[in-house]
Motif scaffolding. Structure first.
Motif, mmCIF file in Angstrom:
data_model
loop_
_atom_site.group_PDB
_atom_site.id
_atom_site.type_symbol
_atom_site.label_atom_id
_atom_site.label_comp_id
_atom_site.label_asym_id
_atom_site.label_seq_id
_atom_site.Cartn_x
_atom_site.Cartn_y
_atom_site.Cartn_z
ATOM 1 N N LEU A 134 2.019 2.629 -3.371
ATOM 2 C CA LEU A 134 1.044 3.253 -4.263
ATOM 3 C C LEU A 134 1.177 4.764 -4.223
ATOM 4 O O LEU A 134 1.710 5.333 -3.279
ATOM 5 C CB LEU A 134 -0.380 2.842 -3.861
ATOM 6 C CG LEU A 134 -0.658 1.342 -3.892
ATOM 7 C CD1 LEU A 134 -2.054 1.069 -3.349
ATOM 8 C CD2 LEU A 134 -0.516 0.783 -5.293
ATOM 9 N N MET A 135 0.671 5.419 -5.260
ATOM 10 C CA MET A 135 0.719 6.883 -5.316
ATOM 11 C C MET A 135 -0.605 7.450 -4.833
ATOM 12 O O MET A 135 -1.661 6.887 -5.080
ATOM 13 C CB MET A 135 1.013 7.345 -6.735
ATOM 14 C CG MET A 135 2.357 6.840 -7.224
ATOM 15 S SD MET A 135 2.982 7.669 -8.679
ATOM 16 C CE MET A 135 2.787 9.360 -8.356
ATOM 17 N N TYR A 136 -0.535 8.560 -4.155
ATOM 18 C CA TYR A 136 -1.733 9.233 -3.674
ATOM 19 C C TYR A 136 -2.103 10.328 -4.650
ATOM 20 O O TYR A 136 -1.247 10.864 -5.323
ATOM 21 C CB TYR A 136 -1.490 9.795 -2.277
ATOM 22 C CG TYR A 136 -1.441 8.703 -1.233
ATOM 23 C CD1 TYR A 136 -2.578 8.361 -0.538
ATOM 24 C CD2 TYR A 136 -0.263 8.001 -1.005
ATOM 25 C CE1 TYR A 136 -2.549 7.334 0.405
ATOM 26 C CE2 TYR A 136 -0.222 6.977 -0.065
ATOM 27 C CZ TYR A 136 -1.369 6.657 0.631
ATOM 28 O OH TYR A 136 -1.336 5.654 1.541
ATOM 29 N N PRO A 137 -3.380 10.640 -4.815
ATOM 30 C CA PRO A 137 -4.529 10.093 -4.097
ATOM 31 C C PRO A 137 -4.836 8.676 -4.567
ATOM 32 O O PRO A 137 -4.553 8.304 -5.696
ATOM 33 C CB PRO A 137 -5.671 11.040 -4.460
ATOM 34 C CG PRO A 137 -5.303 11.563 -5.813
ATOM 35 C CD PRO A 137 -3.794 11.622 -5.829
ATOM 36 N N LEU A 138 -5.434 7.897 -3.674
ATOM 37 C CA LEU A 138 -5.808 6.527 -3.986
ATOM 38 C C LEU A 138 -7.239 6.478 -4.513
ATOM 39 O O LEU A 138 -8.080 7.271 -4.108
ATOM 40 C CB LEU A 138 -5.737 5.650 -2.730
ATOM 41 C CG LEU A 138 -4.371 5.482 -2.092
ATOM 42 C CD1 LEU A 138 -4.487 4.641 -0.832
ATOM 43 C CD2 LEU A 138 -3.393 4.851 -3.057
ATOM 44 N N VAL A 192 0.838 -1.197 0.000
ATOM 45 C CA VAL A 192 0.000 0.000 0.000
ATOM 46 C C VAL A 192 0.873 1.247 0.000
ATOM 47 O O VAL A 192 0.588 2.220 -0.695
ATOM 48 C CB VAL A 192 -0.992 -0.003 1.185
ATOM 49 C CG1 VAL A 192 -1.727 1.324 1.293
ATOM 50 C CG2 VAL A 192 -1.982 -1.158 1.049
ATOM 51 N N GLU A 193 1.973 1.231 0.749
ATOM 52 C CA GLU A 193 2.879 2.382 0.814
ATOM 53 C C GLU A 193 3.515 2.682 -0.542
ATOM 54 O O GLU A 193 3.885 3.813 -0.823
ATOM 55 C CB GLU A 193 3.965 2.149 1.867
ATOM 56 C CG GLU A 193 3.448 2.244 3.286
ATOM 57 C CD GLU A 193 4.515 1.914 4.315
ATOM 58 O OE1 GLU A 193 5.715 1.908 3.977
ATOM 59 O OE2 GLU A 193 4.131 1.659 5.471
#
Length: 177
Positions: free
Chosen positions: A154-158, A151-152
């Motif tokens: 991944l790029m935000y926004p999710l 999860v970390e």
């Protein structure tokens, strides 16, 4: 532009309205829409002829409504446009039972399943030239555990989506909408 076909849009969400608006701008006439119920902008639109069919999202209601609609049309071709995953699936699964006047550009059920079910989609197209965002598929279940490291990455926004939109919408729960 001469028109020798009819257009039928299935659904009543914003996507259905957008399709209706494009049709209206091109042909300067109202477009026909069939759905389970009118929601949102379709409810108030003056550019659509809306027909509510309460059992439209069942196989029997869907086939009956489309065949009744086709029997009332003189055109030999009716372009069928589904505006949700569920409606596209109904079109594909029931194309042999609906009037032969209907045409659409949807793929086979096999291809639809590869594209609509998220984990199948990512497995199928991983390593292809498609620019697919990083994805983490959370296995929902009693013993499911979140992979915090993944999860970390991944790029935000999710963006959070159900893995199978059709299956998700078939199980109603409080707070769903």
């Amino acid at each position: 532009m001469e028109k020798n076909f009819n257009v039928l849009i299935l659904g009543s969400d914003f996507n259905a309205y957008y399709m209706a608006r494009c049709y209206h701008e091109l042909y300067k006439e109202k477009v026909n829409i069939i759905a389970k119920r009118a929601i949102g902008v379709v409810s108030y639109s003056k550019i659509v002829n809306f027909k509510e069919v309460p059992d439209f999202e069942t196989k029997e209601g869907f086939i009956r409504a489309l065949n009744e609609y086709a029997s009332q049309r003189k055109e030999e071709i009716i372009l069928l446009i589904g505006t949700s995953d569920e409606l596209v699936r109904l079109i594909i699964e029931n194309q042999e039972q609906i009037d032969k006047k209907y045409v659409h550009n949807y793929p086979s059920l096999e291809i639809l399943n590869q594209v609509l079910v998220k984990d199948t989609f990512y497995q199928t197209f991983e390593g292809s030239e498609l620019d697919i965002p990083k994805t983490y598929i959370y296995p929902c279940g009693q013993n499911a555990k979140l992979d915090e490291k993944r999860v970390e990455e991944l790029m935000y926004p999710l963006i959070v989506k159900p893995g199978n939109n059709i299956e998700y919408h078939s199980h109603k729960f409080e707070g769903m909408y």
